[in-house]
Write a protein that holds these residues in place. Sequence first.
Motif, PDB file in Angstrom:
ATOM      1  N   ASP A  41       4.840  32.834  13.941  1.00 38.38           N
ATOM      2  CA  ASP A  41       3.962  31.646  14.025  1.00 38.38           C
ATOM      3  C   ASP A  41       4.060  30.997  15.401  1.00 38.38           C
ATOM      4  OD1 ASP A  41       3.913  32.111  11.309  1.00 38.38           O
ATOM      5  OD2 ASP A  41       4.633  30.139  10.716  1.00 38.38           O
TER       6      ASP A  41
ATOM      7  N   SER B  27       9.732  31.742   0.854  1.00 39.64           N
ATOM      8  CA  SER B  27       8.755  31.508   1.917  1.00 39.64           C
ATOM      9  C   SER B  27       7.546  32.384   1.658  1.00 39.64           C
ATOM     10  CB  SER B  27       9.364  31.858   3.273  1.00 39.64           C
ATOM     11  OG  SER B  27      10.369  30.928   3.624  1.00 39.64           O
TER      12      SER B  27
ATOM     13  N   ALA C  87      11.972  27.839   2.938  1.00 42.75           N
ATOM     14  CA  ALA C  87      13.270  28.315   3.400  1.00 42.75           C
ATOM     15  C   ALA C  87      14.169  27.153   3.796  1.00 42.75           C
ATOM     16  CB  ALA C  87      13.079  29.245   4.596  1.00 42.75           C
TER      17      ALA C  87
ATOM     18  N   VAL D  23       9.001  25.744   5.528  1.00 43.20           N
ATOM     19  CA  VAL D  23       9.365  24.680   4.580  1.00 43.20           C
ATOM     20  C   VAL D  23      10.193  25.151   3.380  1.00 43.20           C
ATOM     21  CG1 VAL D  23       8.400  22.969   2.995  1.00 43.20           C
ATOM     22  CG2 VAL D  23       7.373  23.287   5.244  1.00 43.20           C
TER      23      VAL D  23
ATOM     24  N   VAL E 205      14.183  34.638  -3.715  1.00 44.13           N
ATOM     25  CA  VAL E 205      13.681  33.561  -4.572  1.00 44.13           C
ATOM     26  C   VAL E 205      12.155  33.580  -4.481  1.00 44.13           C
ATOM     27  CG1 VAL E 205      13.692  31.084  -5.053  1.00 44.13           C
ATOM     28  CG2 VAL E 205      15.739  32.183  -4.085  1.00 44.13           C
TER      29      VAL E 205
END
Length: 310
Positions: A35, A196, A11, A9, A225
């Motif tokens: 995942d 993330s 990312a 999400v 980030v």
Amino acid sequence: VIAAIAGGVGAARLLRGMVRVVPTGQLTAIVNTADDTVFHGLHVSPDLDTVTYTVAEAIDPVRGWGLAGETWRAMEHLNRFAAFGATTWFNLGDADLATHLFRTDRLRQGATLTEVSADIAAAFTLPLHLLPMSNDPVATMVMTPEGELPFQEYFVGRHHDIDVSGVRFEGIETATPAPGVIDAIEQAETVVICPSNPIVSIGPVIGVTGVRESLTKRRDDVIAVSPIIGGAALKGPADRMLRGLGLESSALGVARWYADFVGTLVIDTIDAALADGVRALGLRCIVTDTIMTTPERAAELSATILNAHA
Ligand code: GDP
Ligand code: CA
């Protein structure tokens, strides 16, 4: 050319903005596949699909996964078989099933996950190159008070509402990077580590043979980030997971975790007071608004990232 290392999400939100400021075809997303798992006999790639659907503006904005306008008839009918062992706790919408049927069929015919992901990206006319981190199976396993659980059983089955004291990525030692992954990192002007989960989304990508080394060589050009804002994750268990592993749940904790392969960390305005601490670790630090409430905000953040580095 820009390379981005991506989970789901967080990312996907950044990439939706990034495609607005990077020319078509000049962005490569390298996506976590640890995942991935098999449900209902279908190969599920949650992070690849979240990126695809979000950048294509097809994601369900409320759920944050799967397709908008989805119906659930197949899953409702699956309940008939619940007493006979059908998996009923993992949902795939009716339209989403088409992606999974296509991917599973192609893989069974011998295509690689790289090839199938490129086809899915093309079918959704994504203006970026979509790469899985590896074509080899890697499976995240989390250690909990109830023993070790496969990632989706923890995340979906238990709603990530259980303590995590350890994480391992089964298969990571022998997983080789998918074709194009190392080239993308080596040739990019800038490598962006998306906001993330640092442990279970970025962790596996970094763990694939050679990825961490190629990032470390380019450390000055790697800009991350922080997914942790004001000490917390916006969504999901990243904050609890960091604490469970004995790390600090803050932008500073992220900086420490990334310090050897990231040259610049972008932190949120809320965390401005942490900037000096980040710099003391030998990273550059950019303080800006990082909460991507709209695609426009994500595009602004993307421009800030790319300008900071240019
Ligand atoms: P998942 O694979 O879908 O669970 O998601 P990711 O690993 O990509 O992302 C989960 C992380 O994304 C959480 O730590 C969130 O705080 C972070 N995240 C989500 N949206 C944003 C955002 O708008 N800005 C920032 N900075 N982080 C975000
Ligand atoms: Ca994920």
